[in-house]
Structures are given as C-alpha cells and as structure tokens.
Write a protein that holds these residues in place. Structure first.
Motif, short mmCIF file in Angstrom:
data_model
loop_
_atom_site.label_atom_id
_atom_site.label_comp_id
_atom_site.label_asym_id
_atom_site.label_seq_id
_atom_site.Cartn_x
_atom_site.Cartn_y
_atom_site.Cartn_z
N THR A 292 0.80 -1.22 0.00
CA THR A 292 0.00 0.00 0.00
C THR A 292 0.84 1.28 0.00
N GLN A 293 2.12 1.17 0.30
CA GLN A 293 2.94 2.38 0.41
C GLN A 293 3.00 3.19 -0.88
N ASP B 19 1.95 7.08 -1.05
CA ASP B 19 2.94 8.09 -1.46
C ASP B 19 2.57 8.81 -2.76
N LYS C 281 -4.37 7.16 5.85
CA LYS C 281 -3.70 8.29 5.23
C LYS C 281 -4.69 9.38 4.82
#
Length: 268
Positions: free
Chosen positions: A144-145, A149, A179
């Motif tokens: 998922t990063q 980002d 996020k």
C-alpha cells in the motif's frame, strides 16, 4: 393412451402451481430465488421448491420485504486496486457484492493491467481520471505504500469520501484509509501482523487485534484476506437486511459467516 395424457396433465398442473407467481397480501410470506444476479431474482412463488430458472432452492421471505428489495436503489461500488493487491482481498468481497446484485467497478491510476500479489492480472474498468460516481469505496491490502505516497491517487481517494458514503478497507487497505484521515478518532482493524504498524502510523486511531471487522457506521475496516468476505456480508446486511445477506452467503456457499462476528461501534 388417454390415461398417460391425463397423468402428464396432472404433473404439469402440479409444476405450474408450485412455481406460480403469487398475488398474496403484502404481509404474507413468499418464496423467492436466492440472489444469483439473474432475472429470476425478481420472481416470487407461492410454494417452496427449486427455482425453475437457475435451479437454486427458494428461500422464504415476507412479501413486503421482497418488494422493498425490488424497489431498492441500485448500488455502485468502486474497488480501488493497486499493483500487488492480494487476490482474495478483493475477489471475495467482489463475489459477495456481485451476488447481492450490486454494480462493482474496478478503478486504478491508469489502464495498465494490475499485477496481483501472485500471477493474476486485472484490467481496471476505469482510471481515477474517468471513474463514475460510486456509492461505496473499497480499498485493499498488498503493497500500500506506493498508493499512500502518490498524491494524485490520494487526492482522488479523499474526494470519494463523504459523511454519507460507505467506505471499507480489507486487510492492510486500512493504511490507505488512515492516510486520508478518515480513521482519526475511530476504531479500526487490519491484517493480524500489521496491527502494531497501523497503530504506530496512525496514533489517533484505536487499532484492535483479533477482530474480523470494525463498523463505525459508514466506515468499515476488516482483518486480513478472508475477513473481507465477512465485512462485505455485513455491509450487505446493513443495506439489504439479514435474510438477504444470509441468502447471499448461502448462494456463494460461505458457511463460515456469523452475523455480528465483529465490533459494531456505531450503527447508522
């Protein structure tokens, strides 16, 4: 020969009686086809038996509840998928929602085929530039990063979230929701090995282990992989009622579903 025709006639009459559509009062019980996403989902019968169209065993339901289902607003669910997405994370809930008669669309940043965590490739229906409006947004686990980002993707995801719209995450998809800020001051869960990381990344969120799903009203998070099926069935129950959700579980032969087998913080 006349006797043979008479027997055939009796059999035909019996069959038509079993599967005839009823005109019973609104408070009576009828027999309907379990949701199979076919035209027979709209039929009703006056006796138990098997649907003559799809072959599934008919289920009992009040006529008033059945009419509510037929009149219910169509629901569109957007699945945002990223490279490396866990197959069962999205395939399990997709099967639930499609069987329930919902319109599921897949969305990604581009039209480039998405490679799942294993060998499966998925071609998205839409991109974040042209995806139609949806009623529900669902995000999933895997790496998922890169999604977190990506400012374009996160801007699109945030734009999909509103106070009256259901949002759901499966597995580590909770990191994506975190996020966006939607999990602030809420309770959530995620894949069992990522509980500590989610709590560390989003300290404003109360993160629970050993919980199949957490329902905050319009925001639902689930644990990993197969728990997404439980969360999806729970959402179907919220939207269409428990008997309908139960029939969906029976249709997909998911006999592990236990209603309310999660934490319901808030109903809506």
């Amino acid at each position: 020969m006349k006797k043979f025709y008479f027997i055939v006639l009796l059999l035909l009459i019996g069959t038509s009686t079993t599967f005839s559509q009823t005109t019973a009062p609104a408070d009576s019980m009828v027999y309907v086809c379990p949701p199979c996403n076919g035209s027979c989902d709209q039929l009703q019968f006056d006796k138990p038996g098997v649907c003559p169209h799809c072959g599934m065993a008919l289920v009992k339901m009040s006529l008033s509840d059945f009419k509510k289902l037929l009149a219910a607003k169509p629901i569109t669910i957007a699945f945002y998928l990223q490279d490396g997405v866990e197959v069962l994370d999205f395939a399990g809930p997709m099967e639930v929602f499609i069987t329930a008669g919902f319109n599921v669309i897949t969305v990604s940043k581009t039209y480039k085929p998405i490679r799942s965590k294993t060998v499966l490739f998925i071609t998205p229906d839409y991109t974040i530039a042209d995806a139609p409006k949806s009623d529900i947004l669902v995000v999933f686990g895997g790496p998922t990063q890169p999604t977190i980002d990506d400012p374009e993707v996160m801007a699109w995801l945030k734009a999909q979230i509103s106070s009256d719209k259901y949002v759901m995450s499966v597995c580590t998809g909770a990191f994506i929701l975190g996020k966006t800020g939607i999990l602030d001051n809420l309770t959530a869960t995620t894949f069992h090995t990522a509980i500590g990381d989610l709590a560390k990344a989003y300290p404003k969120t109360k993160v629970l282990a050993n919980t199949r799903f957490v329902d905050n009203g319009t925001v639902i998070t689930t644990a990993g992989i197969s728990a997404g099926i439980d969360g999806a069935l729970h959402l179907v129950e919220k939207l269409r009622g428990r008997p309908y959700a139960k029939s969906v579980a029976e249709t997909i032969e998911y006999d592990k579903w236990v209603p309310d087998n999660g934490l319901i913080v808030k109903t809506n």
